[in-house]
Design a protein around this motif. Sequence first.
Motif, short mmCIF file in Angstrom:
data_model
loop_
_atom_site.label_atom_id
_atom_site.label_comp_id
_atom_site.label_asym_id
_atom_site.label_seq_id
_atom_site.Cartn_x
_atom_site.Cartn_y
_atom_site.Cartn_z
N ILE A 1 -4.27 -9.84 -19.25
CA ILE A 1 -4.36 -10.60 -18.21
C ILE A 1 -3.07 -9.96 -16.84
N ARG A 2 -2.04 -9.76 -17.52
CA ARG A 2 -1.06 -9.11 -16.95
C ARG A 2 -1.39 -7.80 -16.30
N GLU A 3 -1.90 -6.97 -17.07
CA GLU A 3 -2.47 -5.54 -16.64
C GLU A 3 -3.37 -5.69 -15.57
N ASP A 4 -4.59 -6.57 -15.74
CA ASP A 4 -5.77 -6.80 -14.88
C ASP A 4 -5.23 -7.34 -13.41
N LYS A 5 -4.12 -8.34 -13.75
CA LYS A 5 -3.67 -8.71 -12.30
C LYS A 5 -2.70 -7.60 -11.62
N TRP A 6 -2.28 -7.01 -12.49
CA TRP A 6 -1.19 -5.93 -11.60
C TRP A 6 -2.21 -4.72 -11.17
N LEU A 7 -3.26 -4.32 -11.84
CA LEU A 7 -4.12 -3.29 -11.18
C LEU A 7 -4.85 -3.91 -10.02
N GLU A 8 -5.06 -5.25 -9.83
CA GLU A 8 -5.91 -6.12 -8.87
C GLU A 8 -4.69 -5.92 -7.54
N TRP A 9 -3.47 -6.17 -7.86
CA TRP A 9 -2.40 -6.13 -6.91
C TRP A 9 -2.31 -4.68 -6.24
N CYS A 10 -2.16 -3.66 -7.17
CA CYS A 10 -1.95 -2.41 -6.74
C CYS A 10 -3.26 -1.85 -5.89
N ALA A 11 -4.52 -2.54 -6.17
CA ALA A 11 -5.64 -2.29 -5.16
C ALA A 11 -5.57 -2.48 -3.63
N THR A 12 -4.62 -3.31 -3.57
CA THR A 12 -4.62 -4.15 -2.34
C THR A 12 -3.80 -2.82 -1.18
N PHE A 13 -3.35 -1.80 -2.05
CA PHE A 13 -2.79 -0.80 -1.05
C PHE A 13 -3.72 0.03 -0.69
N ASN A 14 -3.85 0.84 0.66
CA ASN A 14 -4.57 1.58 0.94
C ASN A 14 -3.90 2.56 2.03
N ALA A 15 -4.41 3.31 2.61
CA ALA A 15 -4.17 4.24 3.59
C ALA A 15 -3.73 3.36 5.04
N HIS A 16 -4.14 2.18 5.29
CA HIS A 16 -3.82 1.68 6.33
C HIS A 16 -2.74 0.43 6.00
N THR A 17 -2.35 0.58 4.93
CA THR A 17 -1.21 -0.44 4.57
C THR A 17 0.20 -0.09 5.25
N SER A 18 0.69 -1.22 6.24
CA SER A 18 2.05 -0.67 6.70
C SER A 18 3.21 -0.47 5.94
N LEU A 19 4.17 0.24 6.35
CA LEU A 19 5.42 0.14 5.65
C LEU A 19 6.07 -1.10 5.51
N SER A 20 6.23 -1.98 6.27
CA SER A 20 6.79 -3.26 6.09
C SER A 20 6.23 -4.12 4.99
N GLU A 21 4.59 -4.01 5.08
CA GLU A 21 4.05 -4.71 4.11
C GLU A 21 4.06 -4.12 2.87
N LEU A 22 4.21 -2.90 2.62
CA LEU A 22 4.30 -2.21 1.46
C LEU A 22 5.64 -2.65 0.67
N TRP A 23 6.84 -2.83 1.62
CA TRP A 23 8.22 -3.04 1.18
C TRP A 23 8.10 -4.59 0.83
N ARG A 24 7.59 -5.43 1.39
CA ARG A 24 7.49 -6.84 1.37
C ARG A 24 6.69 -7.04 -0.18
N LYS A 25 5.75 -6.38 -0.36
CA LYS A 25 5.06 -6.33 -1.79
C LYS A 25 5.75 -6.03 -2.89
N LEU A 26 6.88 -4.93 -2.59
CA LEU A 26 7.41 -4.08 -3.63
C LEU A 26 8.66 -5.36 -4.13
N ARG A 27 9.13 -5.94 -3.04
CA ARG A 27 10.25 -6.92 -3.18
C ARG A 27 9.54 -8.12 -3.97
N ILE A 28 8.46 -8.55 -3.74
CA ILE A 28 7.76 -9.58 -4.35
C ILE A 28 7.62 -9.22 -5.76
N ALA A 29 7.22 -7.85 -6.12
CA ALA A 29 6.98 -7.40 -7.31
C ALA A 29 8.24 -7.14 -8.14
N THR A 30 9.27 -6.77 -7.68
CA THR A 30 10.38 -6.63 -8.30
C THR A 30 11.62 -7.57 -8.51
#
Length: 400
Positions: A255-284
């Motif tokens: 379940i952890r792996e599936d949820k992690w892959l689902e979360w990683c799939a939200t990143f794409n070429a249009h993801t802003s830098l601020s949104e990227l750092w916000r999600k990384l802070r949530i993850a770590t």
Amino acid sequence: MSKDQQFRLPGYQQYSVPKGPNSHGSMILVRATIPSSEVEPIHCGDGELVLVAGDFNAHHSMINSTTRMNLDGRHLVELLTDVPEITLINTGEPTHILGGTLDLTFIFTELVPVAQWEVDDELTSDHFATTTTLRIELLPPPPRPPPRWNTKKVNWKLYQDELQKWFSNYEPAEDIDQLNQDLTGAIQHAAEKAIPKTNRTNRHHKDYWFYNDEVREQNHKINTFRRHLRQYPSPEGVKLLRAAVQHARQITQKIREDKWLEWCATFNAHTSLSELWRKLRIATGKLPRSPAHPQPLQEANRLAEHFAERSSSAQLPPEIRLHLQQVQMDREVVVRHAIKQADTTDCLFTIDEIRRARKTSKDIAPGSDGITYSLLSNAGLAGELALIIVINASWSAGKL
């Protein structure tokens, strides 16, 4: 202990007071795994779980003292009566080799059910060492925050209509506090009618980001096997429990792996830098920042005292101080005369001034009443008229 002596015990945080003219010094050792810090007495109990222990040299019959009552003992007993949030957990056992209870331990009343206090007969000088054990893990989890109004899904027309309906039949009270309570209650009532509440979060689950019904079911199965093993201990029960734990770990990991892959799939070429750092802070996880100074409170007080000393009139040349004393009386006469004069600002606020001062920025965390900027800025004419009544009443009475 003296200032020249250094004492270190691995695995413990040390707080000590060096030996002085009238004392032998003292030391408190706290396990390094327990978060702790040195605080000023005035800050003890500001909404936190507190434990205070030491030799208070307080004598009173209510704390099992063997000598005559003194001022400190009377003061402590009065505090225990007036402050029910703090409890003395001594069992009455003497803490001094000659008898008497000099070493006292006070804790936040909420900690009493998980606290155990005892005297250590082996660690002793003229006082016996005392041990306080707190089973913090047995405390119930803190209550979840109440749901807030979801202003992203609000029906502002219904909200304003509810306020208009209330204001059309409202007779303003003469008391300012009652005016404020009436307006607050009306806004809250209108919000209940027109704004849905946010859903409760699962923030108290340590694995909230992947926690779901399947994980809950696996945890329930493990707890069932554990209860069965406690009631009917057997080698077969141990094997069943181990198998259940291993199976649950495999499912949870998937379940952890599936949820992690689902979360990683939200990143794409249009993801802003601020949104990227916000999600990384949530993850770590957001790591706590170390203070800019090892003793921020003491340093702030030192800087404030230094500023007060340097800006004091005592630093001025003697001739300037003499001149200030001479013109002081004239200044007081001018100020008293100015107070009696009418001014252009000595008038009531208008509705246009209220609208210009209205906050239009993004909502932030509200106070205990739950009222945000948007609830005030979208209150409509009825809300503005009610608000101006409260503000002008406060202005006229000179009372907040």
